[in-house]
Design a protein around this motif. Structure first.
Motif, PDB file in Angstrom:
ATOM      1  N   ASN A  32      36.573  32.603  43.256  1.00 25.42           N
ATOM      2  CA  ASN A  32      37.688  32.956  44.148  1.00 25.42           C
ATOM      3  C   ASN A  32      39.060  32.749  43.513  1.00 25.42           C
ATOM      4  O   ASN A  32      40.021  32.379  44.190  1.00 25.42           O
ATOM      5  CB  ASN A  32      37.598  32.175  45.467  1.00 25.42           C
ATOM      6  CG  ASN A  32      36.336  32.516  46.240  1.00 25.42           C
ATOM      7  OD1 ASN A  32      36.004  33.689  46.389  1.00 25.42           O
ATOM      8  ND2 ASN A  32      35.635  31.498  46.706  1.00 25.42           N
ATOM      9  N   VAL A  33      39.138  32.995  42.214  1.00 23.72           N
ATOM     10  CA  VAL A  33      40.417  32.984  41.510  1.00 23.72           C
ATOM     11  C   VAL A  33      40.670  34.400  41.004  1.00 23.72           C
ATOM     12  O   VAL A  33      39.866  34.954  40.262  1.00 23.72           O
ATOM     13  CB  VAL A  33      40.421  31.991  40.335  1.00 23.72           C
ATOM     14  CG1 VAL A  33      41.745  32.073  39.570  1.00 23.72           C
ATOM     15  CG2 VAL A  33      40.175  30.565  40.827  1.00 23.72           C
ATOM     16  N   GLU A  34      41.781  34.983  41.409  1.00 26.64           N
ATOM     17  CA  GLU A  34      42.130  36.330  40.985  1.00 26.64           C
ATOM     18  C   GLU A  34      42.621  36.287  39.538  1.00 26.64           C
ATOM     19  O   GLU A  34      43.155  35.277  39.078  1.00 26.64           O
ATOM     20  CB  GLU A  34      43.234  36.872  41.897  1.00 26.64           C
ATOM     21  CG  GLU A  34      43.502  38.343  41.735  1.00 26.64           C
ATOM     22  CD  GLU A  34      44.571  38.858  42.696  1.00 26.64           C
ATOM     23  OE1 GLU A  34      45.021  40.002  42.516  1.00 26.64           O
ATOM     24  OE2 GLU A  34      44.960  38.102  43.608  1.00 26.64           O
ATOM     25  N   SER A  35      42.441  37.390  38.828  1.00 29.39           N
ATOM     26  CA  SER A  35      42.941  37.462  37.455  1.00 29.39           C
ATOM     27  C   SER A  35      43.374  38.881  37.138  1.00 29.39           C
ATOM     28  O   SER A  35      42.997  39.835  37.830  1.00 29.39           O
ATOM     29  CB  SER A  35      41.882  36.996  36.446  1.00 29.39           C
ATOM     30  OG  SER A  35      40.758  37.858  36.467  1.00 29.39           O
ATOM     31  N   GLU A  36      44.185  38.997  36.118  1.00 26.60           N
ATOM     32  CA  GLU A  36      44.660  40.299  35.658  1.00 26.60           C
ATOM     33  C   GLU A  36      44.732  40.266  34.144  1.00 26.60           C
ATOM     34  O   GLU A  36      45.244  39.299  33.573  1.00 26.60           O
ATOM     35  CB  GLU A  36      46.044  40.572  36.231  1.00 26.60           C
ATOM     36  CG  GLU A  36      46.670  41.872  35.761  1.00 26.60           C
ATOM     37  CD  GLU A  36      48.068  42.087  36.335  1.00 26.60           C
ATOM     38  OE1 GLU A  36      48.920  42.654  35.618  1.00 26.60           O
ATOM     39  OE2 GLU A  36      48.322  41.669  37.481  1.00 26.60           O
ATOM     40  N   ILE A  37      44.183  41.287  33.497  1.00 24.85           N
ATOM     41  CA  ILE A  37      44.238  41.361  32.042  1.00 24.85           C
ATOM     42  C   ILE A  37      45.424  42.222  31.618  1.00 24.85           C
ATOM     43  O   ILE A  37      45.548  43.377  32.028  1.00 24.85           O
ATOM     44  CB  ILE A  37      42.924  41.921  31.454  1.00 24.85           C
ATOM     45  CG1 ILE A  37      41.752  40.977  31.771  1.00 24.85           C
ATOM     46  CG2 ILE A  37      43.052  42.109  29.943  1.00 24.85           C
ATOM     47  CD1 ILE A  37      40.410  41.451  31.254  1.00 24.85           C
TER      48      ILE A  37
END
Length: 203
Positions: A32-37
């Motif tokens: 439940n941790v959002e991420s963006e590359i």
């Protein structure tokens, strides 16, 4: 919801470094941790020219991806920086980006989580990994660790997919990032620091 920025410093958008970062991103998602590359691309990256204008304005004089990232930095609770290994060190485009990003936005990193991930065919991972960690350790960031140094091995993404220990290290890193995020939120704001005293060796 917490969010982590994953910076892909490789000139290959979906190469070995991406494969490692994607493993981190997928595990973060499970937790439940959002991420963006963020891929830095293939174009030349301006290096820092030590003009110090950013210390007056809070942004770099060269208006490119560095300033775009600075403008969005408050969206993120931390970052994972990924690089291929070039001659025992990280990619030059990435270090040019980080030199300007970290200096221009200095003072906005304290208490946020950071980690480095490196990818190599065979050797040089430890030196490149150490070099990247230096950015975090002088900006009051919280450095996330794993069960081993954060590295994967392989000449192609398909090779990296076979590096069972390397990919497990990425997943463990993601678990530790999620755990640290919870601890930091429970602990509140980062400390108030003394004003930095700058010295050199002839003073």
């Amino acid at each position: 919801m917490s969010k982590i920025l994953l910076i892909n410093g490789s000139p290959n958008e979906k190469g070995c470094t991406f494969t490692a970062l994607k493993e981190v991103a997928d595990k973060l998602g499970e937790l439940n941790v959002e991420s963006e590359i963020l891929w830095l691309g293939k174009k030349p990256m301006q290096d820092c020219i030590a003009c110090y204008k950013c210390q007056e304005t809070g942004k770099c004089v060269f208006n490119d991806l560095v300033n775009e990232t600075i403008a969005r930095w408050d969206e993120f609770d931390g970052m994972v920086v990924g690089s291929p290994v070039y001659y025992d060190g990280p990619n030059g485009r990435l270090t040019s980006f980080l030199d300007r990003f970290m200096f221009s936005a200095s003072g906005r990193f304290a208490g946020k989580i950071a980690a480095a991930v490196v990818s190599c065919r065979r050797g040089g991972a430890s030196a490149a990994f150490t070099r990247l960690n230096m950015y975090f350790q002088m900006t009051n960031m919280v450095v996330a660790t794993s069960q081993y140094w954060n590295q994967v091995h392989g000449f192609t993404p398909e090779d990296v997919a076979k590096d069972a220990e390397g990919l497990q290290t990425m997943r463990t890193l993601a678990q530790n990032i999620a755990w640290l995020l919870n601890g930091i939120k429970a602990g509140g704001a980062s400390p108030e620091y003394e004003k930095i005293t700058l010295t050199h060796f002839i003073r």
